[in-house]
Design a protein around this motif. Structure first.
Motif, PDB file in Angstrom:
ATOM      1  N   ARG A 184       0.724  -1.169   0.366  1.00  0.00           N
ATOM      2  CA  ARG A 184      -0.329  -0.215   0.515  1.00  0.00           C
ATOM      3  C   ARG A 184       0.999   1.372   0.291  1.00  0.00           C
ATOM      4  O   ARG A 184       2.260   1.667   0.786  1.00  0.00           O
ATOM      5  CB  ARG A 184      -1.137  -0.206   1.285  1.00  0.00           C
ATOM      6  N   ASN A 185       0.536   2.463  -1.331  1.00  0.00           N
ATOM      7  CA  ASN A 185       0.751   3.441  -0.768  1.00  0.00           C
ATOM      8  C   ASN A 185       2.735   2.867  -1.064  1.00  0.00           C
ATOM      9  O   ASN A 185       3.329   3.939  -0.404  1.00  0.00           O
ATOM     10  CB  ASN A 185       0.577   4.862   0.550  1.00  0.00           C
ATOM     11  N   PRO A 186       3.162   2.781  -2.130  1.00  0.00           N
ATOM     12  CA  PRO A 186       4.627   2.632  -2.626  1.00  0.00           C
ATOM     13  C   PRO A 186       5.325   3.765  -3.314  1.00  0.00           C
ATOM     14  O   PRO A 186       4.667   4.549  -3.636  1.00  0.00           O
ATOM     15  CB  PRO A 186       5.160   1.421  -3.355  1.00  0.00           C
ATOM     16  N   PRO A 187       6.389   4.190  -3.200  1.00  0.00           N
ATOM     17  CA  PRO A 187       6.721   5.157  -3.935  1.00  0.00           C
ATOM     18  C   PRO A 187       6.690   4.573  -5.564  1.00  0.00           C
ATOM     19  O   PRO A 187       6.403   4.296  -6.332  1.00  0.00           O
ATOM     20  CB  PRO A 187       8.212   5.561  -3.230  1.00  0.00           C
ATOM     21  N   TRP A 188       6.427   6.225  -6.315  1.00  0.00           N
ATOM     22  CA  TRP A 188       6.499   5.632  -7.519  1.00  0.00           C
ATOM     23  C   TRP A 188       6.773   7.534  -8.709  1.00  0.00           C
ATOM     24  O   TRP A 188       6.791   8.558  -7.706  1.00  0.00           O
ATOM     25  CB  TRP A 188       5.476   5.795  -8.079  1.00  0.00           C
ATOM     26  N   THR A 189       6.687   7.153  -9.723  1.00  0.00           N
ATOM     27  CA  THR A 189       7.179   8.078 -10.306  1.00  0.00           C
ATOM     28  C   THR A 189       6.660   8.753 -11.258  1.00  0.00           C
ATOM     29  O   THR A 189       5.972   7.292 -12.343  1.00  0.00           O
ATOM     30  CB  THR A 189       8.761   8.406 -10.890  1.00  0.00           C
TER      31      THR A 189
END
Length: 207
Positions: A184-189
């Motif tokens: 849940r809510n991992p970092p991304w670009t």
């Protein structure tokens, strides 16, 4: 269409059934209200109307609000689906082909929008019911619109974590999707939700 995205028997259980869609839809919104991004491996099985397995595939998905999805299916059915919320790219390496079209955020046509779309529009698209046992919650969504591509969608949670999804289309096919290693809510670009067609591939459609 992003096809996301499970099989399970629910028996010998004391179910808590919500009468009417409003309370169950509110519960579903609550479970996803703080879900800004989602990462998971998946296993997908497609069944014909008669129950025979048509296709099995696995891969990885990444979704983020608002409207971003990256759905990568592994070989031998290798395929990449990417959308930035406005444009959708469907890349088929075997065919050396990319289809480009506007992304349809209609919940009735693209149930994956449940993860990254407007949760306030949920009751407009679906009638929602809920069965619970312990930490497990099974939501059943029936479309309100006649032009929906699906007759039914189910989504199962363990606590606040979505673990399975199943879709029954209007042709009688069923698609089961199991999620694993879910974050849940991992970092991304932003770049993860854009796609530049490889040189030399055929391009169908445009933005």
């Amino acid at each position: 269409m992003i096809r996301t995205l499970f099989t399970g028997l629910l028996f010998m259980m004391s179910a808590i059934c919500y009468a009417g869609g409003q309370p169950a839809a509110g519960e579903l919104r609550m479970r996803m209200s703080d879900l800004e991004s989602l990462s998971a491996d998946f296993e997908q099985t497609v069944y014909a109307a008669e129950g025979d397995i048509v296709q099995q595939a696995s891969g990885h998905m990444l979704a983020a609000r608002p409207g971003r999805v990256r759905w990568n299916t592994d070989a031998p059915f290798e395929q990449l689906i990417v959308t930035n919320g406005k444009t959708l790219w469907l890349y088929d390496p075997d065919l050396e082909q990319v289809t480009i079209k506007p992304f349809d955020a209609d919940l009735g046509k693209t149930p994956a929008v449940l993860f990254i779309g407007d949760l306030q529009a949920l009751e407009d698209s679906y009638s929602v019911s809920l069965e619970e046992e312990g930490t497990s919650a099974l939501f059943t969504l029936l479309p309100n619109k006649a032009d929906s591509l699906y007759e039914k969608v189910t989504l199962r949670f363990e606590g606040l974590t979505p673990v399975t999804m199943a879709l029954w289309d209007t042709l009688g096919q069923k698609t089961d999707i199991h999620f694993d290693h879910l974050q849940r809510n991992p970092p991304w670009t932003v770049d993860q939700f854009e796609f530049i067609p490889p040189e030399g591939v055929d391009i169908i459609g445009d933005e």
